[in-house]
Design an enzyme around this catalytic site. Structure first.
Site, PDB file in Angstrom:
ATOM      1  N   ASP A  83       3.031  -3.036   8.172  1.00 38.21           N
ATOM      2  CA  ASP A  83       1.978  -2.862   7.174  1.00 38.21           C
ATOM      3  C   ASP A  83       1.041  -1.748   7.616  1.00 38.21           C
ATOM      4  O   ASP A  83       1.018  -1.362   8.792  1.00 38.21           O
ATOM      5  CB  ASP A  83       1.201  -4.172   6.990  1.00 38.21           C
ATOM      6  CG  ASP A  83       0.486  -4.262   5.648  1.00 38.21           C
ATOM      7  OD1 ASP A  83       0.517  -3.280   4.879  1.00 38.21           O
ATOM      8  OD2 ASP A  83      -0.105  -5.328   5.364  1.00 38.21           O
ATOM      9  N   GLY A 119      -7.545  -2.941   1.089  1.00 41.18           N
ATOM     10  CA  GLY A 119      -7.922  -1.964   0.078  1.00 41.18           C
ATOM     11  C   GLY A 119      -7.092  -2.090  -1.187  1.00 41.18           C
ATOM     12  O   GLY A 119      -7.561  -1.803  -2.283  1.00 41.18           O
ATOM     13  N   GLY A 139       0.803  -1.212   0.000  1.00 43.49           N
ATOM     14  CA  GLY A 139       0.000   0.000   0.000  1.00 43.49           C
ATOM     15  C   GLY A 139       0.836   1.261   0.000  1.00 43.49           C
ATOM     16  O   GLY A 139       2.069   1.225   0.054  1.00 43.49           O
ATOM     17  N   SER A 140       0.158   2.401  -0.035  1.00 45.65           N
ATOM     18  CA  SER A 140       0.845   3.682  -0.181  1.00 45.65           C
ATOM     19  C   SER A 140       1.712   4.019   1.025  1.00 45.65           C
ATOM     20  O   SER A 140       2.813   4.574   0.867  1.00 45.65           O
ATOM     21  CB  SER A 140      -0.182   4.797  -0.423  1.00 45.65           C
ATOM     22  OG  SER A 140      -1.138   4.844   0.626  1.00 45.65           O
ATOM     23  N   LYS A 165      -8.231  -4.392   6.432  1.00 41.64           N
ATOM     24  CA  LYS A 165      -7.145  -4.273   5.473  1.00 41.64           C
ATOM     25  C   LYS A 165      -7.601  -4.872   4.146  1.00 41.64           C
ATOM     26  O   LYS A 165      -8.625  -5.520   4.084  1.00 41.64           O
ATOM     27  CB  LYS A 165      -5.891  -5.007   5.985  1.00 41.64           C
ATOM     28  CG  LYS A 165      -5.270  -4.332   7.209  1.00 41.64           C
ATOM     29  CD  LYS A 165      -4.077  -5.092   7.773  1.00 41.64           C
ATOM     30  CE  LYS A 165      -3.078  -5.527   6.742  1.00 41.64           C
ATOM     31  NZ  LYS A 165      -2.598  -4.390   5.906  1.00 41.64           N
ATOM     32  N   GLU A 211      -1.135 -10.763   2.993  1.00 41.88           N
ATOM     33  CA  GLU A 211      -0.866  -9.955   4.182  1.00 41.88           C
ATOM     34  C   GLU A 211      -1.196 -10.743   5.445  1.00 41.88           C
ATOM     35  O   GLU A 211      -0.438 -10.717   6.424  1.00 41.88           O
ATOM     36  CB  GLU A 211      -1.690  -8.663   4.137  1.00 41.88           C
ATOM     37  CG  GLU A 211      -1.213  -7.665   3.089  1.00 41.88           C
ATOM     38  CD  GLU A 211      -2.125  -6.468   2.951  1.00 41.88           C
ATOM     39  OE1 GLU A 211      -1.686  -5.470   2.368  1.00 41.88           O
ATOM     40  OE2 GLU A 211      -3.282  -6.529   3.418  1.00 41.88           O
ATOM     41  N   ALA A 223      -3.091   0.035   7.372  1.00 44.19           N
ATOM     42  CA  ALA A 223      -4.463  -0.409   7.608  1.00 44.19           C
ATOM     43  C   ALA A 223      -5.411   0.584   6.955  1.00 44.19           C
ATOM     44  O   ALA A 223      -5.101   1.772   6.837  1.00 44.19           O
ATOM     45  CB  ALA A 223      -4.753  -0.517   9.104  1.00 44.19           C
TER      46      ALA A 223
END
Length: 220
Positions: A81, A96, A29-30, A94, A103, A83
């Site tokens: 990670d 998205g 993710g970002s 989680k 994960e 969320a």
């Protein structure tokens, strides 16, 4: 600070949990992208990384960080990670980015789960963010009917296929007051690979970026 700057602040704070010679579990993710970029600056101190997605693996490799197979390691000290939502009990939504199954696997193996996010992700009750559910393609219609039966509004994530070759439905309209129970219930639906509730294995440490700085919160 912008939201992206807050994400970066949380990600950089997570580097404090990376020790010499360590294998690091890396999410997707970002926010995690900022962590990967920060990890590149200390890559000579670590043994490598285990990635939860092909996208993160590519970013790690682009930085020259060795990506290891989870099956080839016996110990994973830390997993970092983000969320989509996290509640006061450190249960999370989680997925998205669609990497929820991998994960969840990496999180299960890790001794410590460090969640990095900005303050907008902290909520009193999970469910405003649609809950991702990974499903076997042939079971899509059946699983959607079952999700409606429990009060959700499933929406197929059009044009998206997971790294495992499956589909994602995003379930709207759930106010999740018992995340552990719902995680178990959803995973018992035939055709569900897993869902985006991380309640049975929640975060151990939350690094929450606010305008006043990064707050470190530890699970009870």
């Amino acid at each position: 600070m912008t939201q992206d700057e807050l994400k970066k602040a949380a990600a950089i704070a997570a580097l404090d949990y990376v020790e010499n010679g360590m294998i690091v579990g890396v999410g997707t993710g970002s926010t995690v992208n900022h962590f990967i970029d920060g990890l590149a600056g200390i890559k000579g101190r670590i043994a490598g990384a285990v990635s939860s997605s092909e996208a993160s693996a590519r970013r790690l490799q682009a930085h020259g960080i060795p990506v290891l197979d989870l099956n080839d390691i016996t110990d994973l000290p830390v997993y970092v990670d983000g969320a989509d939502e996290i509640d006061g009990g450190f249960c999370m939504i989680k997925g998205g980015g669609g990497a929820l199954t991998r994960e969840k696997i990496v999180a299960a193996v890790a001794r410590r789960f460090i969640c990095i996010c900005d303050a907008s992700k902290k909520v009193a009750c999970l469910g405003r963010f649609p809950l991702p559910v990974e499903i076997i393609p042939m079971a899509r219609a059946y699983v959607e009917r079952e999700l409606v039966r429990i009060g959700g509004r499933p929406e197929l994530r059009e044009g998206f296929v997971t790294d495992n070759g499956n589909l994602i439905v995003d379930v709207h309209g759930l106010m999740i007051t018992s995340p552990r129970a719902l995680e178990t219930e959803l995973n018992q639906i035939v055709g569900v690979v897993t869902n985006g509730l991380f309640a049975r294995r929640g975060a151990d440490v939350l690094l929450l970026a606010t305008l006043a700085g990064v707050e470190r919160q530890v699970a009870n």
